[in-house]
Design an enzyme around this catalytic site. Sequence first.
Site, mmCIF file in Angstrom:
data_model
loop_
_atom_site.group_PDB
_atom_site.id
_atom_site.type_symbol
_atom_site.label_atom_id
_atom_site.label_comp_id
_atom_site.label_asym_id
_atom_site.label_seq_id
_atom_site.Cartn_x
_atom_site.Cartn_y
_atom_site.Cartn_z
ATOM 1 N N ASP A 243 -1.348 14.867 -37.437
ATOM 2 C CA ASP A 243 -2.321 15.945 -37.545
ATOM 3 C C ASP A 243 -3.492 15.761 -36.585
ATOM 4 O O ASP A 243 -4.213 16.715 -36.297
ATOM 5 C CB ASP A 243 -2.838 16.023 -38.988
ATOM 6 C CG ASP A 243 -3.639 17.285 -39.248
ATOM 7 O OD1 ASP A 243 -3.160 18.374 -38.894
ATOM 8 O OD2 ASP A 243 -4.751 17.181 -39.791
ATOM 9 N N LEU B 141 -7.883 23.387 -42.150
ATOM 10 C CA LEU B 141 -8.336 24.360 -41.151
ATOM 11 C C LEU B 141 -8.200 23.841 -39.725
ATOM 12 O O LEU B 141 -8.608 24.527 -38.790
ATOM 13 C CB LEU B 141 -9.801 24.727 -41.425
ATOM 14 C CG LEU B 141 -10.063 25.478 -42.736
ATOM 15 C CD1 LEU B 141 -11.563 25.657 -42.939
ATOM 16 C CD2 LEU B 141 -9.376 26.831 -42.728
ATOM 17 N N ARG B 142 -7.647 22.628 -39.565
ATOM 18 C CA ARG B 142 -7.543 22.080 -38.215
ATOM 19 C C ARG B 142 -6.620 22.942 -37.344
ATOM 20 O O ARG B 142 -6.810 23.031 -36.140
ATOM 21 C CB ARG B 142 -7.055 20.627 -38.267
ATOM 22 C CG ARG B 142 -7.176 19.920 -36.932
ATOM 23 C CD ARG B 142 -6.951 18.424 -37.071
ATOM 24 N NE ARG B 142 -8.122 17.768 -37.612
ATOM 25 C CZ ARG B 142 -8.133 16.989 -38.672
ATOM 26 N NH1 ARG B 142 -7.020 16.778 -39.342
ATOM 27 N NH2 ARG B 142 -9.247 16.425 -39.092
ATOM 28 N N GLY B 143 -5.620 23.560 -37.953
ATOM 29 C CA GLY B 143 -4.711 24.411 -37.199
ATOM 30 C C GLY B 143 -5.427 25.580 -36.545
ATOM 31 O O GLY B 143 -5.263 25.856 -35.351
#
Length: 339
Positions: free
Chosen positions: A196, A277-279
């Site tokens: 991730d 919310l990293r995407g």
Amino acid sequence: MTQPATTGPFPFSAIVGQDDMKLAMILTAIDPGIGGVLVFGDRGTGKSTAVRGLAALLPPIKAVAGCPVNSAAEGDVPDWAQVHDHSIVEKPTPVVDLPLGATEDRVVGALDIEKALTQGEKAFEPGLLAKANRGYLYIDEVNLLEDHLVDLLLDVAQSGQNVVEREGLSIRHAARFVLVGSGNPEEGELRPQLLDRFGLSVEVESPKDIDTRIDVIRRRDAYDRDQAAFLADWHDADMTLRARIVTARDALARVDADDSILRDCAELCIALGSDGLRGELTLLRAARALAAFEGDPAVTRDHVRRVAPSALRHRLRRDPLDEAGTTTRVTRTVEEVLA
């Protein structure tokens, strides 16, 4: 105009094919905040060649002479670094290999406890993370990296600081770098926590087309037989790409992204079921970097569509009812959401 080098890594512009990999690396060169690149695929497909070639074409960094962590200004030099000449010099963008068998001391640095206690000096031998600051840290076979080094890299990637603590003594220094990892998925999976942390993920494979393979062989053979001549032939192409990257860096902060683009990013990630919310944030940064690279004043849906596979394919949960690969699932969802 910069003169061609007589020796150096294989030119980035001369790499045949592998467009997804090259674009992902260019985008992280424009905006290092994207978070690095993970490259999975066959051996001998130009992964390490691309990293070294890109670093070689980038403008040199300005750093304090002799600073072990490539500090940009005198005030940034760590107090333990014995730097006597504080003049600013230019040096190539660092590219540091992290071997699988590296010890923790080699990675983070070694603190001389005896000297610190007896002489009161912070005697510190910088490690690979210090050398990689403001450059690239390359890990081949990253999926085989030992767990304790994975945990260490997660901490540094999160904070941008390397902290070494031994016997109540503490040393810290900046450690901001573009992390590039490569590996073969058949040899083991990457831990989700580290997976991730990579901003972009690309899949590469050996070319199946005969003419393409011949072109690869021809260029590599020309480079091996007369390196200086080959570098001279590709110098202008590399310098043109350098100019585009530098221009894109300057324009990045001015590239607009309106609420419709933010909605597209959120809807895509919800539809794909990506955690956190990293995407969305990575998708937006990558799309903005692509817009800057192409000289566009604002992010469009087309920019989002083009970077979505690399920004999201490694963030998907496994779906036992869907046998399609992650790239296929992202592409299919993009077509449905951004039709």
